[in-house]
Enzyme design. Structure first.
Site, mmCIF file in Angstrom:
data_model
loop_
_atom_site.group_PDB
_atom_site.id
_atom_site.type_symbol
_atom_site.label_atom_id
_atom_site.label_comp_id
_atom_site.label_asym_id
_atom_site.label_seq_id
_atom_site.Cartn_x
_atom_site.Cartn_y
_atom_site.Cartn_z
ATOM 1 N N ASP A 100 31.918 73.292 57.091
ATOM 2 C CA ASP A 100 30.991 74.365 57.443
ATOM 3 C C ASP A 100 29.627 74.036 56.835
ATOM 4 O O ASP A 100 29.547 73.554 55.703
ATOM 5 C CB ASP A 100 31.462 75.697 56.848
ATOM 6 C CG ASP A 100 32.630 76.302 57.605
ATOM 7 O OD1 ASP A 100 33.220 75.600 58.456
ATOM 8 O OD2 ASP A 100 32.960 77.465 57.333
ATOM 9 N N HIS A 157 37.381 68.718 55.640
ATOM 10 C CA HIS A 157 38.559 68.432 56.468
ATOM 11 C C HIS A 157 38.407 67.130 57.248
ATOM 12 O O HIS A 157 37.322 66.567 57.335
ATOM 13 C CB HIS A 157 38.804 69.608 57.418
ATOM 14 C CG HIS A 157 39.195 70.874 56.704
ATOM 15 N ND1 HIS A 157 40.460 71.408 56.781
ATOM 16 C CD2 HIS A 157 38.503 71.705 55.886
ATOM 17 C CE1 HIS A 157 40.533 72.504 56.053
ATOM 18 N NE2 HIS A 157 39.338 72.708 55.496
ATOM 19 N N SER A 261 27.737 70.609 48.610
ATOM 20 C CA SER A 261 26.734 69.597 48.587
ATOM 21 C C SER A 261 26.535 69.057 49.990
ATOM 22 O O SER A 261 26.150 69.798 50.866
ATOM 23 C CB SER A 261 27.086 68.527 47.573
ATOM 24 O OG SER A 261 26.161 67.506 47.606
#
EC number: 4.1.1.65
Length: 294
Positions: A100, A157, A261
């Site tokens: 995200d 992911h 980050s």
């Protein structure tokens, strides 16, 4: 930074840039890591609540939506989401977004140069800590850089099925990677601390890089756990074959940031076509389309 850029930024912005060079990055990061792991009950819950309010964190999609559910700030920061909160696209010819956040940059690797921000490029060789084999593999390929803001879900992911073959921990600076500083600090992403992960996939070799930043207390992977700390100042390399070569499924968690980050994905020449809708500042969600097999 050229003279035109200097004229276009304010005195306050110049101070922000100067502070990044002058501040004791490692000590601030160590303090943040110490605080984030403290179990201070009501104080911890208050800090989490204030953080969530400031950054407009969407708690309704968290597996544990109540602030009081988290014993430490780090537990909150790497909170898991509810099942099916991020559906994984099942097209077998498609790769999915790993995190995200927002697209910082994406596109073609021009020989060995990647675009960091408008007017600023950095070297593939520097990003990969001088690894000649990896540099050859991804020269003239494609890249995607995803910036995770403080409000975002901070687990990373897999874009596709993959088997880990090599991992490199690269010590480095701990500059903030927010969009403003990314525009004004040259070679930032190739200077910061990072963990480089090479996977074998059905789309060819793929690198997924977890880049550290100011107060990024740790970076972890699901197969090795916390990679840093310790911060020894040395490049460390893991190689995997046989039973040590862990395979992960498309959409499966592969790592996490405890504060921070940026994630960078690298693909070889003529391996994938990046999705047309991806451009600077495109909002990203785990599981949505990243690229298609060529």
């Amino acid at each position: 930074m050229n003279s035109l850029e200097k004229k276009q930024i304010t005195y306050g912005q110049r101070l922000k840039i100067a502070f990044q060079y002058a501040m004791p990055q490692i000590y601030l990061t160590q303090i943040a890591g110490w605080f984030a792991n403290k179990r201070w009950g009501a104080v911890t819950h208050f800090v989490i609540k204030m953080f969530a309010k400031k950054y407009n964190v969407h708690m309704a999609e968290a597996a544990k939506p109540n602030f009081s559910d988290y014993v430490t700030f780090n537990e909150f920061f790497i909170r898991q989401l509810k099942e099916y909160a991020r559906p994984i696209n099942q097209n077998t010819d498609a790769l999915c977004l790993p995190a995200d956040g927002k697209i910082s940059q994406c596109g073609h690797i021009d020989d060995e140069l990647l675009l960091q921000a408008k007017g600023h490029s950095f070297s593939l060789r520097d990003l990969l800590a001088g690894d000649e084999e990896l540099t050859r593999l991804f020269k003239d390929g494609e890249f995607v850089t995803t910036y995770l803001s403080p409000r975002d879900y901070h687990r990373v992911h897999m874009p596709c099925n993959g088997t880990i073959r090599k991992m490199i921990y690269v010590p480095g600076e701990l500059f903030s990677v927010n969009p403003f500083l990314n525009t004004h600090i040259p070679n930032l992403l190739a200077r910061n601390e990072r963990v480089i992960c090479l996977f074998d996939t059905d789309f060819g070799p793929m690198v997924q890089i977890l880049v550290g930043a100011t107060i990024t207390a740790s970076i972890s992977t699901v197969w090795e756990g916390v990679i840093n700390p310790p911060r020894t100042g040395d490049i460390r390399t893991w190689t995997y074959e046989g039973q040590s070569a862990v395979s992960l499924a498309k959409g499966q968690e592969m790592g996490a940031f405890q504060l921070g980050s940026t994630v960078i994905n690298l693909f070889p020449k003529n391996a994938v076509k990046l999705a047309d809708y991806l451009q600077v500042d495109t909002v990203t969600r785990v599981g949505e389309i990243l690229a298609y097999k060529k």
